[in-house]
Design a protein around this motif. Structure first.
Motif, PDB file in Angstrom:
ATOM      1  N   ILE A 266       0.838  -1.205   0.000  1.00  0.00           N
ATOM      2  CA  ILE A 266       0.000   0.000   0.000  1.00  0.00           C
ATOM      3  C   ILE A 266       0.866   1.245   0.000  1.00  0.00           C
ATOM      4  O   ILE A 266       0.574   2.234  -0.693  1.00  0.00           O
ATOM      5  CB  ILE A 266      -0.938  -0.019   1.226  1.00  0.00           C
ATOM      6  CG1 ILE A 266      -1.935  -1.177   1.123  1.00  0.00           C
ATOM      7  CG2 ILE A 266      -1.693   1.305   1.351  1.00  0.00           C
ATOM      8  CD1 ILE A 266      -2.763  -1.385   2.375  1.00  0.00           C
ATOM      9  N   SER A 269       2.122   1.955  -3.476  1.00  0.00           N
ATOM     10  CA  SER A 269       1.072   2.527  -4.333  1.00  0.00           C
ATOM     11  C   SER A 269       0.833   3.993  -3.999  1.00  0.00           C
ATOM     12  O   SER A 269       0.609   4.815  -4.893  1.00  0.00           O
ATOM     13  CB  SER A 269      -0.211   1.726  -4.181  1.00  0.00           C
ATOM     14  OG  SER A 269      -0.763   1.866  -2.880  1.00  0.00           O
ATOM     15  N   GLU A 273       1.375   7.278  -6.550  1.00  0.00           N
ATOM     16  CA  GLU A 273       0.369   8.315  -6.773  1.00  0.00           C
ATOM     17  C   GLU A 273       0.885   9.679  -6.339  1.00  0.00           C
ATOM     18  O   GLU A 273       0.619  10.694  -6.982  1.00  0.00           O
ATOM     19  CB  GLU A 273      -0.900   7.967  -5.989  1.00  0.00           C
ATOM     20  CG  GLU A 273      -1.628   6.734  -6.504  1.00  0.00           C
ATOM     21  CD  GLU A 273      -2.853   6.418  -5.681  1.00  0.00           C
ATOM     22  OE1 GLU A 273      -3.124   7.178  -4.720  1.00  0.00           O
ATOM     23  OE2 GLU A 273      -3.535   5.424  -5.979  1.00  0.00           O
ATOM     24  N   LEU A 325      -9.367   3.676   2.135  1.00  0.00           N
ATOM     25  CA  LEU A 325      -9.959   2.423   1.672  1.00  0.00           C
ATOM     26  C   LEU A 325     -11.191   2.679   0.805  1.00  0.00           C
ATOM     27  O   LEU A 325     -11.399   2.018  -0.216  1.00  0.00           O
ATOM     28  CB  LEU A 325     -10.325   1.550   2.872  1.00  0.00           C
ATOM     29  CG  LEU A 325     -10.974   0.198   2.542  1.00  0.00           C
ATOM     30  CD1 LEU A 325     -10.050  -0.656   1.688  1.00  0.00           C
ATOM     31  CD2 LEU A 325     -11.370  -0.525   3.823  1.00  0.00           C
ATOM     32  N   HIS A 327     -11.762   5.086  -1.157  1.00  0.00           N
ATOM     33  CA  HIS A 327     -11.347   5.534  -2.496  1.00  0.00           C
ATOM     34  C   HIS A 327     -11.065   4.328  -3.391  1.00  0.00           C
ATOM     35  O   HIS A 327     -11.469   4.300  -4.563  1.00  0.00           O
ATOM     36  CB  HIS A 327     -10.112   6.423  -2.380  1.00  0.00           C
ATOM     37  CG  HIS A 327      -9.571   6.883  -3.703  1.00  0.00           C
ATOM     38  ND1 HIS A 327     -10.186   7.844  -4.463  1.00  0.00           N
ATOM     39  CD2 HIS A 327      -8.466   6.493  -4.406  1.00  0.00           C
ATOM     40  CE1 HIS A 327      -9.502   8.051  -5.579  1.00  0.00           C
ATOM     41  NE2 HIS A 327      -8.448   7.237  -5.558  1.00  0.00           N
ATOM     42  N   TRP A 328     -10.391   3.318  -2.837  1.00  0.00           N
ATOM     43  CA  TRP A 328     -10.105   2.112  -3.610  1.00  0.00           C
ATOM     44  C   TRP A 328     -11.384   1.341  -3.914  1.00  0.00           C
ATOM     45  O   TRP A 328     -11.570   0.852  -5.026  1.00  0.00           O
ATOM     46  CB  TRP A 328      -9.120   1.237  -2.827  1.00  0.00           C
ATOM     47  CG  TRP A 328      -7.714   1.743  -2.843  1.00  0.00           C
ATOM     48  CD1 TRP A 328      -7.313   3.031  -3.027  1.00  0.00           C
ATOM     49  CD2 TRP A 328      -6.535   0.971  -2.681  1.00  0.00           C
ATOM     50  NE1 TRP A 328      -5.955   3.132  -2.955  1.00  0.00           N
ATOM     51  CE2 TRP A 328      -5.445   1.877  -2.751  1.00  0.00           C
ATOM     52  CE3 TRP A 328      -6.279  -0.371  -2.470  1.00  0.00           C
ATOM     53  CZ2 TRP A 328      -4.127   1.447  -2.610  1.00  0.00           C
ATOM     54  CZ3 TRP A 328      -4.967  -0.792  -2.333  1.00  0.00           C
ATOM     55  CH2 TRP A 328      -3.916   0.104  -2.412  1.00  0.00           C
ATOM     56  N   ALA A 331     -13.295   3.045  -6.617  1.00  0.00           N
ATOM     57  CA  ALA A 331     -12.681   2.835  -7.931  1.00  0.00           C
ATOM     58  C   ALA A 331     -13.042   1.463  -8.478  1.00  0.00           C
ATOM     59  O   ALA A 331     -13.327   1.308  -9.675  1.00  0.00           O
ATOM     60  CB  ALA A 331     -11.162   2.986  -7.820  1.00  0.00           C
ATOM     61  N   MET A 332     -13.055   0.455  -7.603  1.00  0.00           N
ATOM     62  CA  MET A 332     -13.431  -0.891  -8.035  1.00  0.00           C
ATOM     63  C   MET A 332     -14.906  -0.958  -8.421  1.00  0.00           C
ATOM     64  O   MET A 332     -15.297  -1.687  -9.343  1.00  0.00           O
ATOM     65  CB  MET A 332     -13.119  -1.906  -6.935  1.00  0.00           C
ATOM     66  CG  MET A 332     -11.648  -2.061  -6.628  1.00  0.00           C
ATOM     67  SD  MET A 332     -10.689  -2.600  -8.070  1.00  0.00           S
ATOM     68  CE  MET A 332      -9.020  -2.541  -7.398  1.00  0.00           C
ATOM     69  N   GLY A 342      -6.044  -5.761 -10.360  1.00  0.00           N
ATOM     70  CA  GLY A 342      -5.619  -5.334  -9.034  1.00  0.00           C
ATOM     71  C   GLY A 342      -5.348  -6.508  -8.120  1.00  0.00           C
ATOM     72  O   GLY A 342      -4.329  -6.540  -7.407  1.00  0.00           O
TER      73      GLY A 342
END
Length: 375
Positions: A266, A269, A273, A325, A327-328, A331-332, A342
């Motif tokens: 994490i 990543s 970003e 979390l 935000h992820w 996105a999914m 991912g």
């Protein structure tokens, strides 16, 4: 002594987590750390580093003092610059690898000095120098009187009769071993067969000079590059929360590794970003260099996890303060095509980390009273 060490550890932990990390983060981001995110950092740090505060090792105090420097120079008060000078000198005298942090710390001080304005600027720098002088003068006197050396730095030698600098010895040990740990009864040495082969090919047992080390490294670029990538990973591969293996590894070890590798992934990543938004300002650069250059200096040595505590705590801070979390998950939800790639990337990351850790574990040498770093 164990009780005294733990009492001191409480003090260092309070300064580090309750004061300095949130304060430095606020200076760099302009945002205060919420209580929930601060608690996440404390819990993660407790999982990985809690027993380091129960021993009198110098890694945690040196990092705490360095963060005190990075925060104190942001204050306009002359007294805080005096504190910064005291702390900066104490940092690299306690842990010589932090000499690498002096230049970026002074550049950060210069940036803040400009921001504070011209008033009292000269007095601030004088206070900084006076603080460094006060902290270094006892070591200078000790070196002059007892060792006949005119230097304010701690004299790092393997033994009294040893003339080879300790860091040059460490470069040799770092070529021989992939990782170095200790437990209550013995040293745990993980041999580097490729490094031993290079030394044998060159017909030496240790480096005679820094020039010789660089010449050999340049002749074997892939060998040394891959070795130091593994050193970086092994330094971040925390498998127990103490600087010494107090008891044999138990069933909690793979779960601790899983949590660590997940946090590292994490963190990577977030860094990717973060770099893409091009908002790295100069204070952030100087702070990052001050924290990371000592780690860079430590990577070629016989690596131990405690050598990379600034880097690992920086990753824990990034994950605790910036990971979102929701935000992820969003996105999914809106881009379901990213779910399979991912999960595949995450699976490959975890598999690679466990594979590298197991590969290093298989190189553990039996303790015969004399380790590879002594041969």
């Amino acid at each position: 002594m164990p009780t005294a060490a733990k009492v001191l550890g409480i003090g260092w932990a309070t300064m580090l987590f309750a004061l300095l990390i949130p304060a430095v983060w606020y200076n760099l981001s302009g945002r205060r750390v919420s209580g929930s995110r601060w608690l996440m950092l404390v819990l993660l740090a407790a999982v990985f580093w809690r027993d380091h505060f129960s021993f009198t090792t110098t890694d945690i105090p040196a990092l705490t003092l360095l963060l005190l420097v990075l925060w104190a120079v942001s204050r306009p008060s002359i007294m805080w610059w005096l504190v910064a000078g005291l702390a900066l000198a104490a940092t690299f005298n306690v842990r010589p690898m932090y000499l690498a942090a002096v230049a970026p710390a002074l550049l950060l001080a210069g940036w803040w000095s400009y921001q504070h304005g011209p008033r009292w600027r000269g007095w601030r720098w004088l206070a900084l120098l006076v603080g460094m002088g006060v902290a270094l003068s006892p070591q200078l006197a000790i070196n002059q009187i007892y060792f006949h050396h005119n230097t304010p730095l701690a004299l790092a030698r393997v033994s009294d009769n040893e003339t080879t600098p300790l860091y040059l010895k460490q470069l040799t040990w770092g070529t021989r071993v992939l990782r170095y740990d200790t437990d209550v009864d013995q040293r745990l040495v993980y041999a580097d067969s490729a490094g031993l082969a290079v030394l044998h090919h060159e017909g030496i047992t240790e480096y005679a000079s820094y020039g010789q080390f660089f010449n050999i490294a340049l002749r074997h670029p892939f060998n040394y590059s891959w070795r130091y990538i593994r050193h970086l990973f092994n330094g971040l591969d925390i498998q127990q929360p103490a600087p010494y293996l107090i008891k044999p590894y138990g069933s909690e070890r793979p779960w601790m590794q899983l949590l660590n590798y997940s946090v590292l992934g994490i963190g990577v990543s977030i860094v990717l970003e973060w770099k893409s938004d091009h908002r790295l300002r100069w204070p952030r650069i100087w702070v990052l260099l001050a924290l990371l250059l000592p780690c860079l200096v430590a990577i070629p040595t016989a690596i131990e996890c405690r050598f990379l505590v600034p880097l690992h705590l920086l990753i824990l801070s990034l994950v605790s303060f910036q990971f979102r979390l929701w935000h992820w998950l969003r996105a999914m939800r809106y881009q379901p095509a990213l779910l399979v790639p991912g999960l595949l990337v995450a699976g490959l990351w975890l598999y690679g980390c466990f594979w590298l850790s197991a590969a290093t574990a298989r190189t553990l040498q039996p303790d015969r009273g004399k380790s590879l770093v002594d041969d």
